[in-house]
Design a protein around this motif. Structure first.
Motif, short mmCIF file in Angstrom:
data_model
loop_
_atom_site.label_atom_id
_atom_site.label_comp_id
_atom_site.label_asym_id
_atom_site.label_seq_id
_atom_site.Cartn_x
_atom_site.Cartn_y
_atom_site.Cartn_z
N LEU A 450 -14.75 5.59 -3.51
CA LEU A 450 -13.89 5.39 -3.01
C LEU A 450 -12.99 5.95 -2.70
N ILE A 451 -11.99 7.07 -3.61
CA ILE A 451 -11.41 8.68 -3.46
C ILE A 451 -11.65 9.10 -2.48
N LEU A 452 -13.72 9.34 -2.75
CA LEU A 452 -14.07 10.18 -1.94
C LEU A 452 -14.02 9.44 0.30
N ASP A 453 -14.00 8.37 0.10
CA ASP A 453 -14.05 7.92 1.39
C ASP A 453 -12.87 7.99 1.90
N VAL A 454 -11.33 7.98 0.81
CA VAL A 454 -9.86 8.01 1.45
C VAL A 454 -10.63 9.67 1.66
N LEU A 455 -10.37 10.50 1.13
CA LEU A 455 -10.19 11.94 2.13
C LEU A 455 -10.94 12.05 3.38
N LEU A 456 -11.99 10.99 2.87
CA LEU A 456 -12.54 11.51 4.21
C LEU A 456 -12.24 10.54 5.46
N GLY A 457 -11.15 9.44 5.43
CA GLY A 457 -11.47 8.62 6.54
C GLY A 457 -12.09 8.11 6.41
N ASP A 458 -13.05 7.18 5.28
CA ASP A 458 -14.34 6.85 5.40
C ASP A 458 -13.77 5.58 5.15
N PRO A 459 -13.70 4.41 5.92
CA PRO A 459 -12.71 2.82 6.13
C PRO A 459 -14.09 1.83 5.64
N PRO A 460 -15.45 2.41 5.76
CA PRO A 460 -15.84 0.75 5.79
C PRO A 460 -16.09 -0.42 4.39
N LEU A 461 -15.88 1.03 2.79
CA LEU A 461 -15.92 -0.27 2.12
C LEU A 461 -14.43 -0.71 1.69
N PHE A 462 -13.33 -0.71 1.93
CA PHE A 462 -12.04 -0.80 2.26
C PHE A 462 -11.43 -2.50 2.84
N PRO A 463 -11.51 -3.35 2.26
CA PRO A 463 -11.12 -4.66 3.41
C PRO A 463 -10.04 -4.13 4.14
N ARG A 464 -9.63 -5.21 4.96
CA ARG A 464 -8.80 -4.46 6.10
C ARG A 464 -7.28 -5.85 6.31
N HIS A 465 -6.26 -6.07 6.30
CA HIS A 465 -5.61 -7.13 5.77
C HIS A 465 -6.04 -8.49 6.11
#
Length: 516
Positions: A450-465
């Motif tokens: 998850l931290i790596l995805d944040v740094l890459l700007g890769d959002p599939p694993l993060f729920p949006r609002h």
């Protein structure tokens, strides 16, 4: 001296190249709340493990922000101790020395504008010294009621405004659950964050979505022709999703009271698992397509009209568990003895789609249960009894596919087989796949991914609002119903599998809970 570390690091490598992982580009991670357990046990070790695996650039920077009167070297020692105690990968001095060069600490208070000016000076200096190029991720490992304050301070201090000499630098914010305590507060929280960050720069972490087994649900369903044809109401009798813990609230009693099992687990973890289990195949694995399909499922979830027959809750009592005498929930330190907060919650949900119409989804979570386990059990219809007599299939249950999320990650298939011998007896057997013995690669810890995805700007694993608010729309009526019912709550025995009302919830439908 400016360090140019960008030449050899391309975060946009071909995703189909199996030889190399994607490596984060130049960036700094600022952690608010570095003195907490999450930071010490999960975030700092995950950063080190990423560095140890070669997934962070040499110029990566880690900045801590807290009220402690620490110098950089004091914070570095805290990180070192956390890494030594909790890192997944072996400790390597060369990795540590590389990481150490970019560790900084800013002492300050969330309400103090001067503290954020010092933070700005620190990260701007790192942009020059470490080549982080204005790419800053702010991890808010703090109570949700502080999110808005910190977001406003970041905005007013210029920490999220692209600098004139580097307009392409990105700013991202990471927040942990709970994302509000109901629909109204979730909406207000999102509005507060949106005043500072655009929607695509807000990363909501649900660490369950970073687990390998959860991600494997998509591969299991859509990379195999074996399962998808029977993944529907024509073949599935019901689905059970369980997250059980064998511990109590312990020192978290003050935090837990007023939140409860449903808000703490069902609204986020279990509804996300439900969405992944029930969603239609997305057009691609991109963030927009994955989130879109999950949102369709959550929007189609329905509660039975009589919540008395569709919910169960309880509190663990005192007694013996695993050879140890444990206290009841209401006897925990700092607990209100009149509390009506549940430590066990179970729901029956429906999904109003062509695929799932009429198939109940049973969700349960609790503390002080029989063992620590998280699993998704897809239970199939019974076979017609026209070939084998009932006495021949007395030991045969319903076929089931069980996805074990933790701790023994893998998949089990339960089916019937003839018992060896002259007679004809059919009994349940299992076929098991475990990550630990099927792959030589070790699964990364969820926070690494998850931290790596944040740094890459890769959002599939993060729920949006939208997903968050849809989940609260499902749970809010249940919480309102329970609030009207008041207390006292039903007690259940520690080490068991919950209150009698939870068993009755399934018994009314002629079903029983699985015993993991």
């Amino acid at each position: 001296m400016t360090v140019d570390i960008t030449r050899d690091f391309n975060p946009l490598r071909d995703p189909d190249d199996r030889r190399l992982n994607r490596i984060a580009g130049p960036s700094a991670l600022v952690i608010f709340g570095v003195t907490g357990d999450l930071s010490r046990k999960k975030l700092m070790p995950a950063v080190y493990d990423l560095a140890n695996r070669g997934l962070l650039p040499p110029g990566f920077a880690l900045v801590g922000f807290a009220r402690r009167d620490w110098a950089d070297q004091d914070f570095a020692q805290v990180v070192h101790d956390a890494v030594r105690a909790h890192a997944r990968t072996e400790f390597r001095e060369d990795t540590w020395q590389q990481l150490l060069q970019g560790i900084r600490f800013v002492s300050g208070d969330f309400s103090d504008a001067a503290s954020f000016r010092r933070l700005r000076e620190t990260v701007e200096k790192l942009d020059v010294e470490r080549g982080t190029m204005g790419n800053h991720a702010y991890y808010l490992s703090i109570p949700p009621n502080q999110f808005g304050i910190v977001a406003e301070q970041l905005r007013s201090s210029g920490l999220v405004k692209d600098t004139a000499d580097n307009p392409d630098g990105w700013r991202r914010v990471v927040i942990e659950k709970p994302f509000g305590h109901d629909l109204k507060s979730a909406h207000e929280l999102n509005a507060a964050l949106r005043t500072t960050f655009p929607a695509d720069s807000i990363f909501r972490i649900d660490h369950y979505l970073g687990k390998e087994t959860v991600q494997n649900i998509l591969a299991l369903r859509f990379a195999n022709e074996l399962f998808e044809p029977i993944w529907n109401r024509n073949y599935v009798d019901h689905v059970q999703i369980t997250m059980a813990e064998d511990i109590g609230v312990g020192g978290r009693a003050g935090y837990y009271d007023g939140i409860g099992a449903a808000r703490d687990v069902i609204q986020n973890h279990l509804l996300q698992l439900l969405a992944l289990t029930a969603m239609e195949e997305p057009i691609s694995l991109g963030a927009a397509d994955l989130r879109g399909e999950k949102e369709k499922v959550l929007a189609a979830v329905s509660l039975p009209s009589d919540l008395r027959l569709a919910t169960a809750r309880g509190q663990y009592g005192g007694g013996w568990q695993g050879g140890e005498q444990v206290r009841a929930f209401l006897e925990e330190d700092g607990m209100d003895p009149q509390s009506t907060t549940e430590t066990y919650a179970a729901l029956k949900l429906g999904i109003n789609t062509r695929r799932w119409a009429g198939v109940p989804f049973y969700l349960r979570t609790g503390k002080r249960l029989g063992r620590r386990v998280t699993e998704i059990a897809v239970v199939f219809n019974r076979t017609p009894e026209h070939l084998f007599r009932r006495n021949q299939t007395a030991g045969l249950g319903q076929n089931a596919l069980v996805i074990r999320v933790q701790p023994d990650e893998g998949v089990t298939i339960r089916f019937g087989s003839k018992v060896p011998g002259a007679g004809t007896q059919v009994r349940d057997v299992t076929m098991d796949f475990g990550y630990g013995h099927a792959f030589t690669e070790a699964s990364p810890e969820a926070y690494e991914r998850l931290i790596l995805d944040v740094l890459l700007g890769d959002p599939p694993l993060f729920p949006r609002h939208e997903e968050v608010e849809l989940s609260w729309k499902i749970l809010d009526p249940v919480e309102e119903y329970w609030r009207e019912q008041g207390g006292p709550l039903e007690q259940y025995t520690p080490g068991g599998w919950g209150p009698a009302s939870a068993n009755a919830l399934l018994a009314r439908d002629g079903r029983t809970w699985r015993r993991p």
